[in-house]
Design a protein around this motif. Structure first.
Motif, PDB file in Angstrom:
ATOM      1  N   SER A 139       0.832  -1.212   0.000  1.00 14.97           N
ATOM      2  CA  SER A 139       0.000   0.000   0.000  1.00 14.97           C
ATOM      3  C   SER A 139       0.863   1.257   0.000  1.00 14.97           C
ATOM      4  O   SER A 139       0.490   2.278  -0.600  1.00 14.97           O
ATOM      5  N   LEU A 142       1.863   1.765  -3.567  1.00 11.69           N
ATOM      6  CA  LEU A 142       0.735   2.247  -4.369  1.00 11.69           C
ATOM      7  C   LEU A 142       0.402   3.695  -4.018  1.00 11.69           C
ATOM      8  O   LEU A 142       0.020   4.478  -4.902  1.00 11.69           O
ATOM      9  N   HIS A 143       0.529   4.053  -2.743  1.00 18.68           N
ATOM     10  CA  HIS A 143       0.265   5.434  -2.335  1.00 18.68           C
ATOM     11  C   HIS A 143       1.212   6.402  -3.052  1.00 18.68           C
ATOM     12  O   HIS A 143       0.787   7.462  -3.528  1.00 18.68           O
ATOM     13  N   MET A 146       0.080   6.843  -6.518  1.00 20.38           N
ATOM     14  CA  MET A 146      -1.087   7.732  -6.574  1.00 20.38           C
ATOM     15  C   MET A 146      -0.652   9.190  -6.449  1.00 20.38           C
ATOM     16  O   MET A 146      -1.168  10.068  -7.154  1.00 20.38           O
ATOM     17  N   LYS A 153      -6.520   8.374  -7.267  1.00 25.96           N
ATOM     18  CA  LYS A 153      -6.517   8.496  -5.817  1.00 25.96           C
ATOM     19  C   LYS A 153      -7.604   7.589  -5.209  1.00 25.96           C
ATOM     20  O   LYS A 153      -8.760   7.624  -5.620  1.00 25.96           O
ATOM     21  N   PRO A 156      -5.124   3.361  -0.517  1.00 25.46           N
ATOM     22  CA  PRO A 156      -4.045   2.506  -1.019  1.00 25.46           C
ATOM     23  C   PRO A 156      -4.028   1.119  -0.383  1.00 25.46           C
ATOM     24  O   PRO A 156      -3.638   0.146  -1.034  1.00 25.46           O
ATOM     25  N   TYR A 203      -7.578   1.149 -11.626  1.00 25.18           N
ATOM     26  CA  TYR A 203      -6.779   2.164 -10.936  1.00 25.18           C
ATOM     27  C   TYR A 203      -5.853   2.987 -11.826  1.00 25.18           C
ATOM     28  O   TYR A 203      -5.463   4.096 -11.430  1.00 25.18           O
TER      29      TYR A 203
END
Length: 220
Positions: A139, A142-143, A146, A153, A156, A203
């Motif tokens: 996460s 992934l954050h 983003m 957004k 995550p 996403y």
């Protein structure tokens, strides 16, 4: 005896206990393993065992830490912060699924599933050391994606759970329940591509999904 040699002996003793405990947990389950039986297999006194691990729960947690630590090696390393997003996610998914399909990891998952209802601490310890840690690390990656505008957004951690769940949807479920034959390498790769395709459709920011720029007001 010097302090360093004493520490080396203690470390060696701890590793020996963990190896015996790992074998016992895998062969007999959590309920079927006792501190007394491990002490007997170790060939030492119960005091030696208890000085390293005060309870069976502590011992099981240490075994799980070793197993999940080996699981994370190579899997999380695939998340290249500076490399192309899709290539990094593909490497992660391949490493993740291949590790999940290894005999030891399948055996560990079955052990936890079998014992978690009678011993909730088994499920809690496994979750804390395994899925939670891997999900948290994914996460974070992934954050950052983003924040860089590569992924839309969203939460995550939920996105990480979506990706890992998609990876487990076919071959892993069959292997977990011991259905059919182990998947071939090309089947594993196909599972990864399917999971990644679905995830990216949800996403990935593309020119078609990017938010349109706000037009400047026309001069009066």
């Amino acid at each position: 005896m010097t302090q360093s040699s004493h520490e080396a002996r203690r470390r060696h003793r701890r590793e020996a206990i963990l190896e015996i405990a790992r074998t016992s947990f895998f062969e007999h389950g959590y309920a079927g393993t006792s501190m007394s039986s491990i002490a007997a297999s170790l060939g030492g006194s119960k005091t030696t065992l208890w000085s390293c691990f005060p309870s069976k729960e502590d011992l099981f947690a240490a075994v799980l830490e070793g197993e999940t630590g080996r699981f994370r090696i190579g899997v999380l390393e695939a998340l290249d912060q500076d490399g192309p997003l899709i290539d990094s996610l593909r490497r992660f998914c391949r490493a993740f699924l291949r590790k999940l399909l290894s005999p030891d990891v399948l055996r560990l998952n079955r052990l936890v599933i079998a014992e978690a209802e009678r011993f909730p601490e088994v499920g809690r310890i496994f979750f804390e050391h395994g899925p939670k840690e891997t999900g948290q690390r994914l996460s974070e990656y992934l954050h950052r994606a983003m924040e860089r505008g590569l992924l839309r957004k969203a939460d995550p951690l939920l996105a990480a759970q979506h990706l890992t769940s998609l990876c487990q949807a076919r071959s892993h479920m069959r292997c977990l329940w011991n259905v059919g034959t182990p998947p071939r390498a090309e089947e594993i790769d196909a599972d990864v591509e399917t999971a990644l395709d679905i995830f990216l459709r949800a996403y990935l920011i593309t020119p078609e999904t990017a938010a349109p720029e706000t037009a400047a007001p026309e001069a009066a």
